[in-house]
Design an enzyme around this catalytic site. Structure first.
Site, mmCIF file in Angstrom:
data_model
loop_
_atom_site.group_PDB
_atom_site.id
_atom_site.type_symbol
_atom_site.label_atom_id
_atom_site.label_comp_id
_atom_site.label_asym_id
_atom_site.label_seq_id
_atom_site.Cartn_x
_atom_site.Cartn_y
_atom_site.Cartn_z
ATOM 1 N N MET A 28 -82.018 -60.087 46.778
ATOM 2 C CA MET A 28 -80.936 -59.184 47.162
ATOM 3 C C MET A 28 -80.221 -58.650 45.916
ATOM 4 S SD MET A 28 -79.467 -60.441 50.753
ATOM 5 C CE MET A 28 -78.371 -61.692 50.167
ATOM 6 N N HIS A 35 -83.397 -66.020 39.828
ATOM 7 C CA HIS A 35 -84.371 -64.962 40.142
ATOM 8 C C HIS A 35 -85.391 -64.815 39.006
ATOM 9 C CE1 HIS A 35 -80.649 -63.407 42.324
ATOM 10 N NE2 HIS A 35 -81.505 -63.573 43.307
ATOM 11 N N ASP A 147 -82.694 -71.970 48.689
ATOM 12 C CA ASP A 147 -82.601 -71.594 50.089
ATOM 13 C C ASP A 147 -83.691 -72.357 50.839
ATOM 14 O OD1 ASP A 147 -80.655 -69.050 50.101
ATOM 15 O OD2 ASP A 147 -81.819 -69.115 48.268
ATOM 16 N N GLN A 150 -84.744 -71.404 54.406
ATOM 17 C CA GLN A 150 -85.477 -70.130 54.328
ATOM 18 C C GLN A 150 -86.925 -70.377 53.904
ATOM 19 O OE1 GLN A 150 -83.997 -66.242 52.630
ATOM 20 N NE2 GLN A 150 -85.029 -67.032 50.818
ATOM 21 N N SER A 182 -76.038 -68.802 41.761
ATOM 22 C CA SER A 182 -76.078 -67.945 42.950
ATOM 23 C C SER A 182 -75.334 -66.653 42.650
ATOM 24 C CB SER A 182 -75.395 -68.664 44.117
ATOM 25 O OG SER A 182 -75.111 -67.743 45.154
ATOM 26 N N SER A 183 -75.816 -65.555 43.237
ATOM 27 C CA SER A 183 -75.108 -64.275 43.074
ATOM 28 C C SER A 183 -73.687 -64.406 43.614
ATOM 29 C CB SER A 183 -75.837 -63.164 43.834
ATOM 30 O OG SER A 183 -77.184 -63.109 43.445
HETATM 31 P P1 AMP Z 1 -81.242 -63.936 46.899
HETATM 32 O O1 AMP Z 1 -81.187 -62.742 46.001
HETATM 33 O O2 AMP Z 1 -80.039 -64.801 46.802
HETATM 34 O O3 AMP Z 1 -81.638 -63.589 48.305
HETATM 35 O O4 AMP Z 1 -82.428 -64.843 46.343
HETATM 36 C C1 AMP Z 1 -83.724 -64.340 46.170
HETATM 37 C C2 AMP Z 1 -84.644 -65.474 45.875
HETATM 38 O O5 AMP Z 1 -84.209 -66.151 44.695
HETATM 39 C C3 AMP Z 1 -84.674 -66.534 46.998
HETATM 40 O O6 AMP Z 1 -86.002 -66.994 47.172
HETATM 41 C C4 AMP Z 1 -83.781 -67.611 46.450
HETATM 42 O O7 AMP Z 1 -84.083 -68.895 46.952
HETATM 43 C C5 AMP Z 1 -84.081 -67.532 44.965
HETATM 44 N N1 AMP Z 1 -82.960 -68.116 44.214
HETATM 45 C C6 AMP Z 1 -81.663 -67.787 44.290
HETATM 46 N N2 AMP Z 1 -80.925 -68.572 43.492
HETATM 47 C C7 AMP Z 1 -81.782 -69.448 42.908
HETATM 48 C C8 AMP Z 1 -81.655 -70.533 41.993
HETATM 49 N N3 AMP Z 1 -80.469 -70.907 41.512
HETATM 50 N N4 AMP Z 1 -82.770 -71.195 41.612
HETATM 51 C C9 AMP Z 1 -83.987 -70.839 42.100
HETATM 52 N N5 AMP Z 1 -84.181 -69.834 42.972
HETATM 53 C C10 AMP Z 1 -83.099 -69.151 43.374
#
Ligand code: AMP
Length: 280
Positions: A28, A35, A147, A150, A182-183
């Protein structure tokens, strides 16, 4: 690096890369080191790497943070370019979901953990991923263990619906103080940010105590008591579930996911660890 702004351009890109291995990293946006670790993993094992950057409206419920979700296209593109990404896909949500009537959902697995307070979330996730999988026909798709629900749901849906895509789980990337990156961490006030690493600390305490035959409630108590030492924390759930059905377990005697969601002010954070009985 190609910037694909609509489905037509994306399908053209896919056609042009017919017979090459494609690694897809769905995100996202507002990209960070978590990411980046998925992108690096994809870069190692695929001829073509595609990153989707799309704040997906169908996975946000009413009153959630769809509008407020942080966005920074320029910075995201730069990170992708530097990481050697071949294409980013960033469609306009209105166009992407124009007159949309079809949704993909999963039975049971969506109902526990985050699904209890976010009832339409995983339907939105599976719908957007189905679209992305059809558009890019990836060989591998990369997901963070952060996640965890997910990841388990996507893996099951991909098996059930015979997508023929390899779902690759990637480890959780953390800040130096243990907070899972996290974002959404940008929402935290200075005080909340200082308090938030308690989640990792509590999970580590749980990880140190967990053993085969232990009652889940005893493990949960250890984690909850630790989190509650931080006044700013407001626990949504701390649960121990099996990794197939995502159902609460009474006793730890198989592979389990220990997962939590905790609010600090308006910010909802999630974290977890997997415990594999048979590996220890
Ligand atoms: P998002 O943009 O938050 O939807 O995340 C996109 C992907 O990045 C998802 O598969 C998340 O699980 C992964 N992700 C987000 N934060 C982390 C993190 N701290 N470590 C590893 N993967 C992450």
């Amino acid at each position: 690096m190609k910037v694909l702004r609509n489905v037509e351009e994306a399908l053209e890109f896919t056609k042009g890369n017919y017979q090459k291995s494609v690694g897809l990293v769905p995100t996202m946006g507002f990209l960070h080191a978590g990411h980046k670790s998925l992108i690096d993993e994809a870069r190692k094992n695929n001829e073509i790497v595609v990153v989707s950057i799309f704040v997906n409206p169908t996975q946000f419920g009413p009153g959630e943070d769809y509008e407020a979700y942080p966005r920074d296209e320029e910075r995201d593109f730069k990170l992708c370019e530097e990481a050697g990404v071949d294409a980013v896909f960033t469609p306009d949500p209105k166009e992407f979901y124009q007159n949309h009537k079809t949704y993909v959902t999963i039975e049971d697995l969506k109902d526990n953990l985050c699904g209890k307070t976010r009832p339409i979330h995983f339907r939105g996730v599976l719908t957007v991923l189905t679209k992305l999988f059809h558009i890019f026909k990836p060989t591998n798709a990369y997901f963070g263990r952060k996640d965890a629900q997910q990841f388990l749901i996507v893996k099951k849906a991909v098996e059930d619906l015979n997508f023929g895509i390899n779902i690759v789980p990637c480890p959780i990337k953390r800040e130096e103080d243990g907070l899972a990156i996290s974002s959404r961490n940008v929402y935290l006030s200075e005080e909340e940010r200082k308090a938030a690493p308690i989640l990792h600390k509590a999970l580590e305490k749980g990880r140190a105590a967990i053993k085969k035959g232990m009652k889940a409630e005893d493990l949960i108590k250890i984690i909850v008591d630790e989190i509650k030492t931080e006044k700013l924390s407001d626990i949504e759930y701390v649960q121990v579930v099996d990794t197939k059905e995502i159902k609460d377990v009474d006793v730890i005697d198989g592979d389990v996911l220990v997962a939590l969601a905790v609010r600090f002010g308006k910010t909802r954070l999630i974290d977890n660890f997997f415990y594999e009985v048979w590996d220890v």
